[in-house]
Scaffold this active site. Sequence first.
Site, PDB file in Angstrom:
ATOM      1  CD  GLU A 102      -6.425  -5.468  10.604  1.00 47.42           C
ATOM      2  OE1 GLU A 102      -5.597  -5.310  10.320  1.00 47.42           O
ATOM      3  OE2 GLU A 102      -6.870  -4.566  11.733  1.00 47.42           O
ATOM      4  N   GLY A 147     -12.129  -3.625   4.563  1.00 44.42           N
ATOM      5  CA  GLY A 147     -12.732  -4.098   5.738  1.00 44.42           C
ATOM      6  C   GLY A 147     -13.582  -2.840   6.464  1.00 44.42           C
ATOM      7  CB  SER A 155      -7.791  11.858 -11.274  1.00 44.33           C
ATOM      8  OG  SER A 155      -7.568  10.338 -11.455  1.00 44.33           O
ATOM      9  CE  LYS A 156      -1.276   7.744 -11.295  1.00 45.33           C
ATOM     10  NZ  LYS A 156      -0.008   7.303 -11.083  1.00 45.33           N
ATOM     11  CG  HIS A 177      -2.120  -2.606   2.893  1.00 43.20           C
ATOM     12  ND1 HIS A 177      -2.961  -2.958   1.868  1.00 43.20           N
ATOM     13  CD2 HIS A 177      -2.943  -2.068   4.044  1.00 43.20           C
ATOM     14  CE1 HIS A 177      -4.368  -2.851   2.308  1.00 43.20           C
ATOM     15  NE2 HIS A 177      -4.466  -2.153   3.507  1.00 43.20           N
ATOM     16  CB  VAL A 192     -12.292   1.381  -6.139  1.00 39.70           C
ATOM     17  CG1 VAL A 192     -10.837   0.391  -6.685  1.00 39.70           C
ATOM     18  CG2 VAL A 192     -13.413   0.778  -6.301  1.00 39.70           C
ATOM     19  CG  PHE A 197     -10.613  -3.699  11.570  1.00 35.05           C
ATOM     20  CD1 PHE A 197     -11.475  -4.221  10.912  1.00 35.05           C
ATOM     21  CD2 PHE A 197      -9.527  -3.268  10.794  1.00 35.05           C
ATOM     22  CE1 PHE A 197     -11.694  -4.307   9.407  1.00 35.05           C
ATOM     23  CE2 PHE A 197      -9.605  -3.640   9.402  1.00 35.05           C
ATOM     24  CZ  PHE A 197     -10.747  -3.893   8.648  1.00 35.05           C
ATOM     25  CG  LEU A 217      -6.355  -6.355   1.727  1.00 34.91           C
ATOM     26  CD1 LEU A 217      -5.382  -6.504   2.713  1.00 34.91           C
ATOM     27  CD2 LEU A 217      -7.026  -4.947   1.596  1.00 34.91           C
ATOM     28  CB  ALA A 252      -0.401  16.283 -11.663  1.00 34.00           C
ATOM     29  NE  ARG A 297      -3.598   2.595   6.923  1.00 31.89           N
ATOM     30  CZ  ARG A 297      -4.386   1.703   6.749  1.00 31.89           C
ATOM     31  NH1 ARG A 297      -5.857   1.638   7.499  1.00 31.89           N
ATOM     32  NH2 ARG A 297      -4.364   0.852   5.877  1.00 31.89           N
ATOM     33  CG  LEU A 298      -4.526   1.101  15.242  1.00 30.08           C
ATOM     34  CD1 LEU A 298      -5.406   1.401  16.273  1.00 30.08           C
ATOM     35  CD2 LEU A 298      -3.667  -0.220  15.280  1.00 30.08           C
ATOM     36  NE  ARG A 338      -4.129  -3.732   8.616  1.00 24.77           N
ATOM     37  CZ  ARG A 338      -4.843  -2.719   7.893  1.00 24.77           C
ATOM     38  NH1 ARG A 338      -4.219  -2.078   7.374  1.00 24.77           N
ATOM     39  NH2 ARG A 338      -6.169  -2.980   7.705  1.00 24.77           N
ATOM     40  CB  ALA A 377      -8.084  12.132   0.271  1.00 25.34           C
ATOM     41  CG  HIS A 388      -2.980  -6.377   5.519  1.00 22.07           C
ATOM     42  ND1 HIS A 388      -3.277  -7.492   5.599  1.00 22.07           N
ATOM     43  CD2 HIS A 388      -3.829  -5.345   5.651  1.00 22.07           C
ATOM     44  CE1 HIS A 388      -4.369  -7.483   5.977  1.00 22.07           C
ATOM     45  NE2 HIS A 388      -4.861  -6.024   5.960  1.00 22.07           N
ATOM     46  CG  ASN A 440      -7.585   4.883  12.547  1.00 21.81           C
ATOM     47  OD1 ASN A 440      -8.874   4.659  13.154  1.00 21.81           O
ATOM     48  ND2 ASN A 440      -6.584   4.757  13.578  1.00 21.81           N
ATOM     49  CD  GLN A 470      -0.561  -0.909   7.889  1.00 27.81           C
ATOM     50  OE1 GLN A 470      -1.415  -0.685   7.365  1.00 27.81           O
ATOM     51  NE2 GLN A 470      -0.573  -0.900   9.146  1.00 27.81           N
TER      52      GLN A 470
END
Lengths: 592, 250
Positions: free
Chosen positions: A247, A52, A38-39, A363, A48, A118, A244, A159, A398-399, A292, A17, A234, A402, A232
Amino acid sequence: MAETFEHDVVVVGGGGAGLRAAIAVAERNPELSVALLSKVYPMRSHTVTAEGGAAGVIKSNDDLETHCYDTVSGADWLADQDAVEILVNDAPRQLIQLEHWGCPWSRERDGSVAVRSFGGMKNQRTWYAADKSGFHMLHTLFQTTLKYPTITRYDEHYAAKLLIEDGRCGGVAALDLRTGSMRAITANSVILATGGAGYVFAFTTNGAIKTGDGMALAYRAGVPLKDMEFVQYHPTGLPGTGILITEAARGEGGIMLNRHGRRYLQDYDLGQPLEVTDPRHPQNRMMELGPRDRLSQAFHYEREKGNTFKMEEFEDVDAVHLDIRHLGEKRIDERLPFVRELCRDYQGIDPVHEPIPVRPVVHYTMGGIDTDIDGRTALPGLYAAGECACVSVNGANRLGSNSLVEILVFGERAANTATEEAGELKRPNPDALRTQAKDEAKRIQQTLLNGANANGGVRPAHVRNKLRKVMEAGCGIFRDAGTIQTACDALAELSEQAARMTLDDHGGAYNTQLINALEITGMLEVASAMAHSAHARTESRGSHQRTDYPERDDAQFLKHTLAYRQEAAAPRIDWKDVTITRWPPGERTYGR
Amino acid sequence: MAGEKRITLEIFRYNPEDGGEPFFQSYEVEYLNHWVVLDAINWIKDEIDGTIAHRWTCRMGVCGSCGMMVNGEPKLSCHSLLRDYAPGPVRVEPLQHFPVEKDLMIDKSGFMERLAEVKPYIIRDDVNDTGNGEYLQTPAQIAAYHEHSMCINCMLCYAGCPVMSLEPAFLGPAALALGQRYNLDSRDKGQAERVDAMSGDEGLWGCTFVGECSVVCPKHVDPAGAIQKGKIAAAKQWYANFIKPKGAKK
C-alpha cells in the site's frame, strides 16, 4: 517416550509478536526461563514479508485522537475502543524501542524518523524502512533475542496440541521436525503468537506457513475464535503469484486505473482525484488512500462492469493497474525498491516504465483467538497476541500499518500478563502432561503414520487445495447465504476426507508431509469457524459484505461473533458486545 | 495441470533413517511459464512423491528458507525461473558446505550458533530508555551499514565461499557481515565486544577475498565488502595501539 522440557513461559511462534513477547518476559523477569518455539526458524516467519510500515503518532502535526478515530472508523466500529486506545497510545514507545534495538527506519535529513501516508489514515504516521519494514523489524527482534540467555529456542518444532490439566494450560506437545519425536514443553504460561490463517484461501499474499495453527490449538481446547468472518483482501497483489505490492506504493502517490485508464475509485464514494502533479496528491483518507475493504470491493464492481482486463498468462484472471511511473526512478528506488524487484522478478515488468497489473488478494485475518486487552484467553494459563489473536483492534477491517505495531504492543502486553501470572496457578503434574504428549504422539501414529488408509486414501495436498478453493468461492469479497452454505457443506465433506488422508512418508526425520497433514486438519477447523461465523452475521460491515444483507445493522450486530468448536457438529456461534468508549458508531466516510 | 512445457528435475535424495546412500531421483514436470524451481518441487511433493523434504515459506525471495544448489550454483529456488533452465534437466541439491539432514534439508544449527557469536544487536547502556525519543541517524549514517543489513540468512554465501569447504570453523560471510553491520551503525557502541569473535583466523582474517559470497548473494548484502571494511578497521586499530602513547584516551 515423550521427552519433557520444563520452562516458566512457552511462546509458540517466532514472528514479530512471539519475539517481542519472549524479549518482554526476559526483560521483565530474568529469573524466568522462556521457551521460544516455532515450526520454522524465527526469521522465516511471515512478518518478514511485511512491506509498508508500522503506524505510530510521532510528528507534531499528528495526534493520538486521530489515530484512534481512523482505526475505529476503519474497523467499521467493530474494534474494541479500549484496546484501540492502548494500541495507539503505546505505539510510539514501541517503535522507538525497536529503533533503539537497531531497526533501520528510514529517516528525514535531520536524522529523525520519517513517516509516510497509508490507507485510511488521516495523517502521515507510518514508520517505514523503505518497503522492507517487516523484514527489518523481524530481523531486529530476532537478533535482539540473542542477547538473553534465559530464552531457549526450539526451532523447527511443530506445536501439535496444548497440554491442559486441572482446567489450565501447562505447555504444548511439540513435534521436533528433525527427529519426529514428540516433546512435552511445559510451562506455567503459554503464549500463542502463531500468526494468521490466510493460507486457507487459494489466492493469498500469505506464505505456506500461515495455516492458523495457533487458532486451531486454542479452538480445540474450547477457547472461542472471535470475528472469524472478517478476512482482509488487499487490493494490490500480483495476478499470478499473489505477491503483495505494498500500500506504500499508493502512500507514495501511486494511482489505480481500470482498463480505460480511468481512476475508477472516484466512482465509489472515495472522493475526487487530484492530478498526480498536484502537490496535494495523494490526499489522505481519499481515493487510492481509502481503506482496503472499500478498494477491494471497488475492484469487484469494476469487474462486473467489464472495466477490468484479463491476464492471459495467468488463466485469464481479471486485473487493474497500479501505476507508479510518475514517481520516477529515483524515488521508486529510494522508497519502493522491493516493489521494483518483485515486479521485475515475478511479473517480468519494470514499474518505472510500465503500470503494475494487480488484483485483490487475501492478506490478513482480522479475527482470531478471543483475548481480553491483556492477552488472556478463556483458558487459564493461555495467552495470545498478534494476528492469531483478536483483541480486537482491527474490527471489521484492519488499516494498513496497524498490524506491525499491534504485534509489538500486544506481544509485550500478553507477555507482561503471562509473566505476572506465571506463578499464580498451581503447576500441573508433569507426569500427567507427559502422558498427554505421549497420547498425542500415539494418535498421530495411528491416524496418519501407520498408513491404514492405503486403500481409498486421499493425498493431503488434494484436501488442502480443495479447501482453499472452497473458501475463495464461498467466503470471498462478497458472500451470501447460498455461497456460504455451499462452503460449509463442502468443508464438512472435506473433514471426512481429511480423516482418510494417506501419507507417502511414514518416517520420523523431517516428515514435512506429516506436518502438512496436521496443518490441514487445523486449517479445516479455522475455515469452518470462518464460514459459520459469516453465515451467522446477516449484515454487511467492513470486509464482510453480504449481498443478501447489504446494510450495516448496528441494532443487531454491533457485536463480536464467538465461534465455539463442537465435536462432530458445526460450531456454536455466540455474541459478545463491542466496547465503545469515546467514538459512538457513525457513518463511515472517505473522500469527503 | 494445464501445462505448457516439460522439464526433468533430478533431485538429490537422502534419508538418514533408511541407511541408504544418497542418490538422484528424476521427475518429469509440466510447467507454466511463470513457474520457479520451487513450484516444480512443490508440485512433485503434492502429486507424485510426498517423501521429499525441503524448506520453503514465502515464495517471494525474502524469508531465506529455500536456498539450494540448482545446477551446481547456490540459488533461492523461489527465485529461479524454470524456463531459464530449459530444456533441462535441472539438478537440485542441498546447499554445499553444510551437513545434509534429509534430501534438500541442510543442518542450519551451526550457522545459527555462529550468528549469535558476533553479538548482532545494538550495544549501549540506554538501549531500553525510550523516553527521549529516537536516536538520530541521518540518511548518510544509514548508508554506511544499510546494504549489510539486508541479509536474509539464506546461506547461499556459505555454499559459495571456498574457505568454508577448507575451514569449517570459519565464521563465514553472513555472520561477519552482520557483525560489521552493527559495527558500522552510528547508534552502536559495542565494537570492542565484537572484536574477539570477529577477528582472528576464524573471523575476518580467515577470508581470502575470493568474493564469491557477494556474487551469489541474492540481496546485494556484499559480505566481501563488509569483511574488507572490517579488516581495514581492525588493521587501523592495531597500528593505533602502537602509535598512541600509553594511557592515552581512545
